[in-house]
Design an enzyme around this catalytic site. Sequence first.
Site, PDB file in Angstrom:
ATOM      1  N   GLN A  64      38.117  86.418  22.774  1.00  0.00           N
ATOM      2  CA  GLN A  64      37.739  87.727  23.313  1.00  0.00           C
ATOM      3  C   GLN A  64      37.629  87.717  24.833  1.00  0.00           C
ATOM      4  O   GLN A  64      37.410  88.767  25.443  1.00  0.00           O
ATOM      5  CB  GLN A  64      36.419  88.182  22.700  1.00  0.00           C
ATOM      6  CG  GLN A  64      35.221  87.325  23.095  1.00  0.00           C
ATOM      7  CD  GLN A  64      33.973  87.648  22.309  1.00  0.00           C
ATOM      8  OE1 GLN A  64      33.827  87.243  21.152  1.00  0.00           O
ATOM      9  NE2 GLN A  64      33.070  88.398  22.924  1.00  0.00           N
ATOM     10  N   CYS A  70      33.211  90.963  20.196  1.00  0.00           N
ATOM     11  CA  CYS A  70      33.149  90.008  19.084  1.00  0.00           C
ATOM     12  C   CYS A  70      33.195  90.689  17.718  1.00  0.00           C
ATOM     13  O   CYS A  70      33.807  90.178  16.779  1.00  0.00           O
ATOM     14  CB  CYS A  70      31.891  89.153  19.197  1.00  0.00           C
ATOM     15  SG  CYS A  70      30.357  90.103  19.248  1.00  0.00           S
ATOM     16  N   HIS A 364      25.828  88.755  18.289  1.00  0.00           N
ATOM     17  CA  HIS A 364      27.203  88.251  18.201  1.00  0.00           C
ATOM     18  C   HIS A 364      27.669  88.255  16.758  1.00  0.00           C
ATOM     19  O   HIS A 364      26.897  87.932  15.841  1.00  0.00           O
ATOM     20  CB  HIS A 364      27.243  86.830  18.747  1.00  0.00           C
ATOM     21  CG  HIS A 364      28.622  86.267  18.922  1.00  0.00           C
ATOM     22  ND1 HIS A 364      29.606  86.883  19.654  1.00  0.00           N
ATOM     23  CD2 HIS A 364      29.182  85.113  18.456  1.00  0.00           C
ATOM     24  CE1 HIS A 364      30.706  86.142  19.639  1.00  0.00           C
ATOM     25  NE2 HIS A 364      30.473  85.075  18.910  1.00  0.00           N
ATOM     26  N   ASN A 385      34.667  81.445  15.312  1.00  0.00           N
ATOM     27  CA  ASN A 385      34.209  82.190  16.470  1.00  0.00           C
ATOM     28  C   ASN A 385      35.408  82.848  17.149  1.00  0.00           C
ATOM     29  O   ASN A 385      36.549  82.718  16.695  1.00  0.00           O
ATOM     30  CB  ASN A 385      33.468  81.255  17.435  1.00  0.00           C
ATOM     31  CG  ASN A 385      32.472  81.981  18.307  1.00  0.00           C
ATOM     32  OD1 ASN A 385      32.500  83.195  18.439  1.00  0.00           O
ATOM     33  ND2 ASN A 385      31.569  81.238  18.923  1.00  0.00           N
TER      34      ASN A 385
END
Length: 446
Positions: A64, A70, A364, A385
């Site tokens: 990102q 996110c 997040h 992630n």
Amino acid sequence: MILNLTFDDVKKMKENFLSSPKNIVAMNAASNNAITAVSLKREYVAKYNHVFSHEIPSMKITNQEHSGRCWIFAGLNVFKYEAAKNLNLEQFEFSQSYEMFWDKLEKANYFLESIIKTSSEDLQSRLVSWLLQRLVEDGGQWGMFSNLVKKYGVVPKDVMKESYNTSNSQIMNMLLKSKLREDAMLLRKMHDEGKSLDEIMKRKKEMLSEIYNVLAVNIGIPPERFDYEYRDKEGNYHRIENITPQEFFERYVKMNLDKMVSLINCPTPDKEYMKTYTVDFLGNVVGGDEVVYLNVDLESFKNIAMKAVMDEKPTWFASDVGKMMEREKGILDTDVFDFENLYGVNFNLTKSQRLDYGDSLMTHAMVLLGVDVMDGKPTKWKVENSWGDKNGKDGYFIMGEKWFEEYAYEIVVDESYLSDEMKEAWRAKPIVLPPWDPMGSVARVK
């Protein structure tokens, strides 16, 4: 009684600190190095490996960059596994900039609608002040992501690639916020002058056209239809022609978003388990679905997440990622740092107390892709992630079970994982929380 801090008080504090050689060593270490480096527990780093009893085959990690998208990345990372399977591809990635464009435009409309709705409120009221701070930010929630996809669909990354400003959104966001605050002032002024609602709405459309211009210049224009060419795993050539983003989602992702449920574990006294909640003024698409959560106990929360991953369902989740995280090694563990012995100070807030006192909230969103199960219970998780491949193992993190209990707040699963009692509770009318409730936070960490 007022107790002032005196120089005698400070002198005693200093003498107490210097009386321990351990404090001197800690001061020398921490003042010359990162706090996380000098407090890192080597045994906790050594105990983790990237082997899981149940693991979904992963793809290349996404990035990102310097943006707070996110929640969009995590949502599209859930979708990409279905798309890759349906397209017979080893690797696949959706366009995050496509969703970002529509999110910004929809949030601008949502903000202006909220300003019109609250035109009679005092400018200095808590609500209006909150609205003027929380506009067109990068962050979001699963329900907001779902609304975007239902309305605008999805496109492959090659169809709408990243621009500089999608990956580095700070200046664009600053300009959008400044313009929208100016627009808010003008709309409130029109209300105060007694202008009709038709006149106000006409002016709002003109304002949105200006926002569209800013977004188009910075991001590009989203496609209405597109062609997509690719070679599958076997090297066979394919061409999909003249397809809409909505059709692409229906044909190649095939997920029923109406069947997806957001479960939270929020143990604060004001939120009962087995109740649904929504947050006032939290959203992006006017006329879209509300952001709704079902609050469940911790054991149910963990077990449902575990079952979904064991069934090879990539699972979107939101957490407070900045707490007890060793970023470079990609470790999320409540015991990875020894802050207590470094400072001689205990940190004792519970999950509930952290939420109530502003010490924690959802920051997040990521994806659960694996779980280690022993005796029917999860012991660690594999986390996808969206920070690129320089942290963790090629960008993948390991999350300890205790960390999941303490800092994970939301998971999104198919309703089939809910008990009959949960399904009934999910269908109930949600309790409305104020905009500043911690469950109204949005995932936005860069």
